[in-house]
Write a protein that holds these residues in place. Sequence first.
Motif, PDB file in Angstrom:
ATOM      1  N   ILE B 134       0.880  -1.176   0.000  1.00  0.00           N
ATOM      2  CA  ILE B 134       0.000   0.000   0.000  1.00  0.00           C
ATOM      3  C   ILE B 134       0.914   1.222   0.000  1.00  0.00           C
ATOM      4  O   ILE B 134       1.743   1.388   0.899  1.00  0.00           O
ATOM      5  N   LEU B 135       0.808   2.039  -1.029  1.00  0.00           N
ATOM      6  CA  LEU B 135       1.620   3.246  -1.104  1.00  0.00           C
ATOM      7  C   LEU B 135       0.721   4.452  -0.913  1.00  0.00           C
ATOM      8  O   LEU B 135      -0.264   4.609  -1.641  1.00  0.00           O
ATOM      9  N   PRO B 174      -7.563   0.958   3.052  1.00  0.00           N
ATOM     10  CA  PRO B 174      -7.403  -0.382   2.454  1.00  0.00           C
ATOM     11  C   PRO B 174      -6.875  -1.414   3.446  1.00  0.00           C
ATOM     12  O   PRO B 174      -7.249  -2.592   3.362  1.00  0.00           O
ATOM     13  N   LEU B 175      -6.047  -0.984   4.390  1.00  0.00           N
ATOM     14  CA  LEU B 175      -5.505  -1.933   5.372  1.00  0.00           C
ATOM     15  C   LEU B 175      -6.640  -2.566   6.176  1.00  0.00           C
ATOM     16  O   LEU B 175      -6.665  -3.777   6.406  1.00  0.00           O
ATOM     17  N   ARG B 176      -7.590  -1.731   6.575  1.00  0.00           N
ATOM     18  CA  ARG B 176      -8.743  -2.228   7.341  1.00  0.00           C
ATOM     19  C   ARG B 176      -9.497  -3.293   6.542  1.00  0.00           C
ATOM     20  O   ARG B 176      -9.822  -4.361   7.078  1.00  0.00           O
ATOM     21  N   ASP B 177      -9.712  -2.997   5.250  1.00  0.00           N
ATOM     22  CA  ASP B 177     -10.411  -3.967   4.391  1.00  0.00           C
ATOM     23  C   ASP B 177      -9.658  -5.291   4.351  1.00  0.00           C
ATOM     24  O   ASP B 177     -10.252  -6.357   4.487  1.00  0.00           O
ATOM     25  N   MET B 196       2.317   5.675  11.081  1.00  0.00           N
ATOM     26  CA  MET B 196       2.726   4.435  11.746  1.00  0.00           C
ATOM     27  C   MET B 196       1.908   4.218  13.011  1.00  0.00           C
ATOM     28  O   MET B 196       1.529   3.110  13.352  1.00  0.00           O
ATOM     29  N   LYS B 197       1.617   5.318  13.694  1.00  0.00           N
ATOM     30  CA  LYS B 197       0.798   5.241  14.906  1.00  0.00           C
ATOM     31  C   LYS B 197      -0.595   4.694  14.565  1.00  0.00           C
ATOM     32  O   LYS B 197      -1.096   3.781  15.215  1.00  0.00           O
ATOM     33  N   ASN B 198      -1.197   5.247  13.509  1.00  0.00           N
ATOM     34  CA  ASN B 198      -2.538   4.820  13.135  1.00  0.00           C
ATOM     35  C   ASN B 198      -2.575   3.375  12.662  1.00  0.00           C
ATOM     36  O   ASN B 198      -3.502   2.637  12.980  1.00  0.00           O
ATOM     37  N   VAL B 199      -1.542   2.979  11.929  1.00  0.00           N
ATOM     38  CA  VAL B 199      -1.473   1.594  11.470  1.00  0.00           C
ATOM     39  C   VAL B 199      -1.344   0.662  12.674  1.00  0.00           C
ATOM     40  O   VAL B 199      -2.071  -0.332  12.790  1.00  0.00           O
ATOM     41  N   SER B 204      -3.777  -3.525  16.357  1.00  0.00           N
ATOM     42  CA  SER B 204      -3.531  -3.939  17.742  1.00  0.00           C
ATOM     43  C   SER B 204      -4.668  -4.785  18.314  1.00  0.00           C
ATOM     44  O   SER B 204      -4.690  -5.101  19.499  1.00  0.00           O
ATOM     45  N   GLY B 205      -5.646  -5.121  17.457  1.00  0.00           N
ATOM     46  CA  GLY B 205      -6.759  -5.940  17.929  1.00  0.00           C
ATOM     47  C   GLY B 205      -7.926  -5.109  18.419  1.00  0.00           C
ATOM     48  O   GLY B 205      -8.593  -5.474  19.387  1.00  0.00           O
ATOM     49  N   ILE B 206      -8.174  -3.969  17.763  1.00  0.00           N
ATOM     50  CA  ILE B 206      -9.308  -3.127  18.160  1.00  0.00           C
ATOM     51  C   ILE B 206     -10.583  -3.606  17.454  1.00  0.00           C
ATOM     52  O   ILE B 206     -10.512  -4.318  16.461  1.00  0.00           O
ATOM     53  N   GLU B 207     -11.690  -3.187  17.971  1.00  0.00           N
ATOM     54  CA  GLU B 207     -13.020  -3.544  17.454  1.00  0.00           C
ATOM     55  C   GLU B 207     -13.078  -5.060  17.236  1.00  0.00           C
ATOM     56  O   GLU B 207     -12.684  -5.813  18.097  1.00  0.00           O
ATOM     57  N   THR B 208     -13.530  -5.430  16.016  1.00  0.00           N
ATOM     58  CA  THR B 208     -13.605  -6.869  15.752  1.00  0.00           C
ATOM     59  C   THR B 208     -12.424  -7.329  14.913  1.00  0.00           C
ATOM     60  O   THR B 208     -12.370  -8.461  14.448  1.00  0.00           O
ATOM     61  N   LEU B 209     -11.481  -6.400  14.724  1.00  0.00           N
ATOM     62  CA  LEU B 209     -10.342  -6.724  13.855  1.00  0.00           C
ATOM     63  C   LEU B 209      -9.342  -7.631  14.570  1.00  0.00           C
ATOM     64  O   LEU B 209      -9.174  -7.542  15.785  1.00  0.00           O
ATOM     65  N   PRO B 210      -8.666  -8.492  13.792  1.00  0.00           N
ATOM     66  CA  PRO B 210      -7.666  -9.346  14.431  1.00  0.00           C
ATOM     67  C   PRO B 210      -6.407  -8.540  14.774  1.00  0.00           C
ATOM     68  O   PRO B 210      -6.142  -7.514  14.158  1.00  0.00           O
TER      69      PRO B 210
END
Lengths: 468, 289
Positions: B134-135, B174-177, B196-199, B204-210
């Motif tokens: 991802i650029l 796109p990373l979230r997707d 980098m902070k946002n990534v 880090s395992g927030i919401e339902t994301l792994p």
Amino acid sequence: MKRDSNVKIPRQKIREQDPSQRIHNFSEVALGFTEEMAKIEVERCLQCGDPKCIDGCPVNIDIPNFIRLIKGDDLLGAIRSIKDYNILPAVCGRVCPQEVQCEKTCILSKRWEPVAIGALERYVADWERKNQLKECPDCEAPNHIKVAVIGSGPAGLTCAADLARYGFDVTIFEAFHKGGGVLVYGIPEFRLPKEIVEDEIETLKMLGVKVEYNRIIGKTLTIEDLKEMGFKAFFIGVGAGLPSMRKIPGMNLNGVLTANEFLTRTNLMKAYKFPEYDTPIKIGKVITVIGGGNTALDSARVALRLGAKKVIIVYRRTEAEMPARREEYHHAIEEGIEFQFLSNPVRFLGDNNNSLEKIEVLKMKLGKPDASGRPRPMPIDKSEYLIDCDTVIIAIGNNANPVLTKSIPELKINKLGYIEADDGGKTNLEGIFAGGDIVTGSATVISAMGAGRQAAKAMNEYLRSKFL
Amino acid sequence: MPYRILKKVQLGNSGTLFEMDIYAPLIAKKAYAGNFVLIRINETGERIPLTIADYDREEGIITLVIQVVGKSTLLLSHQNEGDEILDVVGPLGNNIHTEKYEHPIVIIGGGVGIAPCYPQAKELKQAGNMIISILGARTKDLIFWRERMAEVSEKVIICTNDGTEGVEGFVTKPLRDIISKDKISLVIAIGPMIMMKNVAELTSGIETLPKVKTFVSLNTIMIDGTGMCGGCRFPAKDGQIHFACVDGPDVDGHIVDFDILLNREKRFSEFEKKSYDLYKKECKKFKIE
């Protein structure tokens, strides 16, 4: 003059820049002896039959001899005599702790004040430099055996010079862009002008020593690479450059920095000349320095010269246990540095912008001696107090840097990361020698030079027995 | 021995991004993905860290990518082919860890941070991994190395904040997707601290994301680069003292306390501005562009 009357001549006091003036500049504090002063001072030397001063010198300079030569107006002879033992006299005349070495063992110190050996050494070295009489010390015929010296601090420079004089083809590898190690990044300009260090390195170049900058051994090149390049023996004198840091809460606030960073910015990168030089330094008005060694005093005095309104040194023991040189302690007092003894920081406190605002300090009392032989500082319960300050500089010592040793896993190191070596600098690996702070931990310039010299001697024997 | 600039190419159309090939055979010989150099342009210069974006061991060349952000980078951008840089030292920092991971790797480059992604993508692909790149940048003029990244990636996604190219928005979109749909073994993010902070937060395992292992590359203020000065130390959630130069520059993004670090990196900003303004004035006087 007779002996009895000579001892009564008061020790000549080295001229110094006035404190009120010198706190505004980075020029040298001590101005050295005039010719007249040197002439008086040499008369005080008794020329003992069994001179104790030589034993007090880590490189055993023939002190009575060079003093005798000054007496006879043979300054060239005097500098030659010193250089037989010490390749960096202008440096040592300035930064050696003579008061605990040669001058401590001077026979006069029993009843009177010792001969000012350090000031005389400096006088002769400065005379040589000012008159541009530098000459190449005597060397044995070149034997074309390549030897690598890693690090260009006091140990490396001395070892390189001695090896060159034994006839070896010596290359020094230095990680920084300038040579001198702690002499250039650590010791400030006002205590040791950098042109003097550069000038002493010139002597090495006269001896045919090559210096390669920007070479981090263990990164840019490894010992294996150097072996392939034909180097037959190695001296590791990389110093103890890793700053000690205690995990004190608030360590990452803006305004908290190590003495290494503070001094490297100012000394090596010349931040005191910002914006002419690009490296900045930021200190604010009130600066606290933690520690009681020469590095702490250097940091405090640099801060003052950068325009600090107030500089406080916080040290957990008392004046008597401070490892710093007495002379420098007195200089600091004269310059108005404030000392808070028996105090130890426990917390750094910041404002809303995460910038340092205060430090919390705990009062201490002295207990029974610890491993270092000095009384152990013990905290006094509920004695906390706050110091308002903009910057805190941590100068509580240094550790071994693992960059090089990690690249030679077979090299034996102790649990603190220092290299294990014998008195001749021999390590457990054939052809690899080490000396100075990377073996002993933080010590003095002259003791590192002594180690460099011992190692050169051992390396000479090793190389001769194997390759000649 | 000074270090000669063999090639200088402008990247993108912003006029602020440059690629420089520098002759530094010893460094090129040892360079690996993750390494950086410290350079000092001239006698009065400061030491600044720059990631080795590519290297050619045979030719003895290292490639640096520079974005003009202050005096030193502006001064560097004014150097041309044939000019010499006074000091280049390295390679510094740790090599990246390369292994064959079970699932694909997402490599995110933000702005000038695209450059250091390339050697990492290259090495990780060579180790048998599938790479999704991802650029991202503010606008399309700041995107570069599209083809180069395509060579080492299965897929390249472009993101611009202003929507001038690819996905409109931040790289995290796109990373979230990707991480919500597919199994990902590793995320590597190199770019502005805030990116980098946002990534790192997103993985880090927030919401339902792994939770996905995430490396970030810390390009903090440094002097020596060998662990001596401590200027590059970064605040970490594990309470330990870490140095970006010897413990990094690539570190576990989930231990970095970015808020304190973002503030820490501003500690010389007033000086940086002064230095930059003075140099700009000088450039105007001597008509340097």
